[in-house]
Design an enzyme around this catalytic site. Structure first.
Site, PDB file in Angstrom:
ATOM      1  N   GLY A 222      47.695  28.569  34.977  1.00  0.00           N
ATOM      2  CA  GLY A 222      46.602  28.922  35.880  1.00  0.00           C
ATOM      3  C   GLY A 222      45.860  27.750  36.485  1.00  0.00           C
ATOM      4  O   GLY A 222      45.371  27.822  37.616  1.00  0.00           O
TER       5      GLY A 222
ATOM      6  N   ASP B 251      46.658  35.147  37.711  1.00  0.00           N
ATOM      7  CA  ASP B 251      47.777  36.029  38.055  1.00  0.00           C
ATOM      8  C   ASP B 251      47.531  37.483  37.669  1.00  0.00           C
ATOM      9  O   ASP B 251      46.672  37.809  36.848  1.00  0.00           O
ATOM     10  CB  ASP B 251      49.060  35.552  37.374  1.00  0.00           C
ATOM     11  CG  ASP B 251      49.041  35.834  35.870  1.00  0.00           C
ATOM     12  OD1 ASP B 251      48.105  35.383  35.194  1.00  0.00           O
ATOM     13  OD2 ASP B 251      49.961  36.526  35.381  1.00  0.00           O
TER      14      ASP B 251
ATOM     15  N   GLU C  10      40.618  23.657  33.176  1.00  0.00           N
ATOM     16  CA  GLU C  10      40.996  25.071  32.997  1.00  0.00           C
ATOM     17  C   GLU C  10      40.640  25.870  34.247  1.00  0.00           C
ATOM     18  O   GLU C  10      39.651  25.568  34.914  1.00  0.00           O
ATOM     19  CB  GLU C  10      40.231  25.664  31.804  1.00  0.00           C
ATOM     20  CG  GLU C  10      41.003  25.686  30.500  1.00  0.00           C
ATOM     21  CD  GLU C  10      42.112  26.733  30.461  1.00  0.00           C
ATOM     22  OE1 GLU C  10      42.621  27.155  31.523  1.00  0.00           O
ATOM     23  OE2 GLU C  10      42.461  27.142  29.340  1.00  0.00           O
TER      24      GLU C  10
ATOM     25  N   ARG D 109      48.942  34.262  42.151  1.00  0.00           N
ATOM     26  CA  ARG D 109      48.339  32.962  41.838  1.00  0.00           C
ATOM     27  C   ARG D 109      48.079  32.169  43.123  1.00  0.00           C
ATOM     28  O   ARG D 109      47.183  31.333  43.176  1.00  0.00           O
ATOM     29  CB  ARG D 109      49.269  32.127  40.946  1.00  0.00           C
ATOM     30  CG  ARG D 109      49.471  32.677  39.540  1.00  0.00           C
ATOM     31  CD  ARG D 109      50.208  31.628  38.700  1.00  0.00           C
ATOM     32  NE  ARG D 109      50.774  32.174  37.477  1.00  0.00           N
ATOM     33  CZ  ARG D 109      50.123  32.307  36.319  1.00  0.00           C
ATOM     34  NH1 ARG D 109      48.864  31.931  36.230  1.00  0.00           N
ATOM     35  NH2 ARG D 109      50.725  32.787  35.256  1.00  0.00           N
TER      36      ARG D 109
ATOM     37  N   PHE E  78      38.864  42.182  36.182  1.00  0.00           N
ATOM     38  CA  PHE E  78      40.152  41.518  36.257  1.00  0.00           C
ATOM     39  C   PHE E  78      40.195  40.730  37.560  1.00  0.00           C
ATOM     40  O   PHE E  78      39.983  41.282  38.633  1.00  0.00           O
ATOM     41  CB  PHE E  78      41.294  42.545  36.203  1.00  0.00           C
ATOM     42  CG  PHE E  78      42.564  41.924  35.691  1.00  0.00           C
ATOM     43  CD1 PHE E  78      43.259  41.005  36.459  1.00  0.00           C
ATOM     44  CD2 PHE E  78      43.037  42.228  34.428  1.00  0.00           C
ATOM     45  CE1 PHE E  78      44.414  40.405  35.984  1.00  0.00           C
ATOM     46  CE2 PHE E  78      44.199  41.636  33.941  1.00  0.00           C
ATOM     47  CZ  PHE E  78      44.883  40.719  34.720  1.00  0.00           C
TER      48      PHE E  78
ATOM     49  N   LYS F 172      33.647  33.694  32.430  1.00  0.00           N
ATOM     50  CA  LYS F 172      33.180  35.077  32.320  1.00  0.00           C
ATOM     51  C   LYS F 172      32.277  35.140  31.100  1.00  0.00           C
ATOM     52  O   LYS F 172      32.741  35.430  29.991  1.00  0.00           O
ATOM     53  CB  LYS F 172      34.370  36.012  32.077  1.00  0.00           C
ATOM     54  CG  LYS F 172      35.129  36.448  33.305  1.00  0.00           C
ATOM     55  CD  LYS F 172      36.187  37.456  32.858  1.00  0.00           C
ATOM     56  CE  LYS F 172      37.136  37.781  33.970  1.00  0.00           C
ATOM     57  NZ  LYS F 172      38.300  38.549  33.478  1.00  0.00           N
TER      58      LYS F 172
ATOM     59  N   ASP G  64      37.532  32.732  29.231  1.00  0.00           N
ATOM     60  CA  ASP G  64      37.295  34.165  29.036  1.00  0.00           C
ATOM     61  C   ASP G  64      36.624  34.323  27.668  1.00  0.00           C
ATOM     62  O   ASP G  64      35.414  34.145  27.541  1.00  0.00           O
ATOM     63  CB  ASP G  64      38.674  34.849  29.127  1.00  0.00           C
ATOM     64  CG  ASP G  64      38.595  36.340  29.340  1.00  0.00           C
ATOM     65  OD1 ASP G  64      37.693  36.964  28.784  1.00  0.00           O
ATOM     66  OD2 ASP G  64      39.447  36.897  30.045  1.00  0.00           O
TER      67      ASP G  64
HETATM   68  C1  PRP Z   1      44.202  32.068  30.779  1.00  0.00           C
HETATM   69  C2  PRP Z   1      43.389  30.846  31.189  1.00  0.00           C
HETATM   70  C3  PRP Z   1      43.008  30.240  29.876  1.00  0.00           C
HETATM   71  C4  PRP Z   1      42.906  31.435  28.952  1.00  0.00           C
HETATM   72  C5  PRP Z   1      41.463  31.812  28.810  1.00  0.00           C
HETATM   73  O1  PRP Z   1      45.521  31.687  30.574  1.00  0.00           O
HETATM   74  O2  PRP Z   1      44.139  29.959  31.981  1.00  0.00           O
HETATM   75  O3  PRP Z   1      43.971  29.324  29.402  1.00  0.00           O
HETATM   76  O4  PRP Z   1      43.606  32.526  29.569  1.00  0.00           O
HETATM   77  O5  PRP Z   1      41.326  32.904  27.938  1.00  0.00           O
HETATM   78  P1  PRP Z   1      40.443  32.849  26.614  1.00  0.00           P
HETATM   79  O6  PRP Z   1      39.167  32.117  26.950  1.00  0.00           O
HETATM   80  O7  PRP Z   1      40.210  34.308  26.300  1.00  0.00           O
HETATM   81  O8  PRP Z   1      41.198  32.162  25.546  1.00  0.00           O
HETATM   82  P2  PRP Z   1      46.715  32.728  30.383  1.00  0.00           P
HETATM   83  O9  PRP Z   1      46.972  32.902  28.919  1.00  0.00           O
HETATM   84  O10 PRP Z   1      46.441  33.959  31.186  1.00  0.00           O
HETATM   85  O11 PRP Z   1      47.967  31.928  30.970  1.00  0.00           O
HETATM   86  P3  PRP Z   1      48.241  31.417  32.484  1.00  0.00           P
HETATM   87  O12 PRP Z   1      47.252  30.304  32.752  1.00  0.00           O
HETATM   88  O13 PRP Z   1      49.638  30.928  32.441  1.00  0.00           O
HETATM   89  O14 PRP Z   1      48.042  32.593  33.414  1.00  0.00           O
END
Ligand code: PRP
Length: 183
Positions: free
Chosen positions: A43, A158, A98, A164, A151, A130, A102
């Site tokens: 991401g 994504d 990042e 993306r 979402f 968030k 979340d």
């Molecule tokens: C997303 C984002 C962070 C993580 C945050 O990655 O890029 O790495 O989730 O979530 P959290 O704070 O609840 O731990 P994702 O796992 O969706 O992978 P991606 O970046 O490949 O889409």
């Protein structure tokens, strides 16, 4: 299939202005330092590429890929490294980049893991956060935007690996989520 692209959460111009502002702050803070941007795949790729090009200080770039066990919408906090950094970071100034924080569980794991490698400094730059979803308190030095607990897709985020490449951040339409749930 219902088009999932809903309301704009962060517009393209807002992204551009905020990234320029973050880049200026980071450039000022890292004068004379040995800066390494650590992007978290996948991401963060778009944000990192745009942010890095606003910096006026030299920096290296490295990437990690991690995955959390459990479902993608309810992360368990147990994180597995799929791809580690290419180079050691001992004594260097590390800035984790990042796309979104979340629950905070991924970042919490990364901070602990990277801190154990003895960098000179370790900070975080996240484009989006968030706050309503946070399960762990984190010290994040650079934050772009707070978004509501919906979402979100675009600019790295994504929906089943797609969208993306959208040039802004949008919510996913309720109808598209409902359609997916029915399928
Ligand atoms: C997303 C984002 C962070 C993580 C945050 O990655 O890029 O790495 O989730 O979530 P959290 O704070 O609840 O731990 P994702 O796992 O969706 O992978 P991606 O970046 O490949 O889409």
């Amino acid at each position: 299939m219902i088009d999932p692209i809903g309301d704009t959460l962060v517009a393209r111009d807002e992204l551009r202005a905020k990234i320029t502002e973050l880049g200026a702050r980071i450039s000022a803070d890292y004068q004379g330092k040995d800066l390494v941007l650590v992007g978290v795949l996948k991401g963060a790729v778009f944000f990192l590429a745009d942010l890095a090009r606003t910096l006026t200080v030299p920096c290296a770039i490295d990437f990690m890929a991690v995955t959390s066990y459990g479902s993608s919408t309810d992360s368990s906090g147990v994180v597995r490294i799929l791809k580690d950094l290419d180079h050691p970071i001992e004594g260097r100034d590390i800035l984790i980049v990042e796309d979104i924080i979340d629950s905070g569980l991924t970042l919490s794991y990364l901070l602990k893991n990277l801190r154990s490698r003895k960098p000179a400094s370790l900070e975080v730059c996240a484009l989006l956060t968030k706050p309503e979803r946070r399960r762990i308190n984190l010290d994040c030095r650079y934050i772009g935007f707070e978004i509501p607990n919906v979402f979100a897709i675009g600019y790295g985020l994504d929906w089943d690996e797609r969208y993306r490449t959208l040039d802004h951040v949008a919510s996913v339409r309720e109808e598209a989520i409902a359609e997916l749930t029915r399928a």
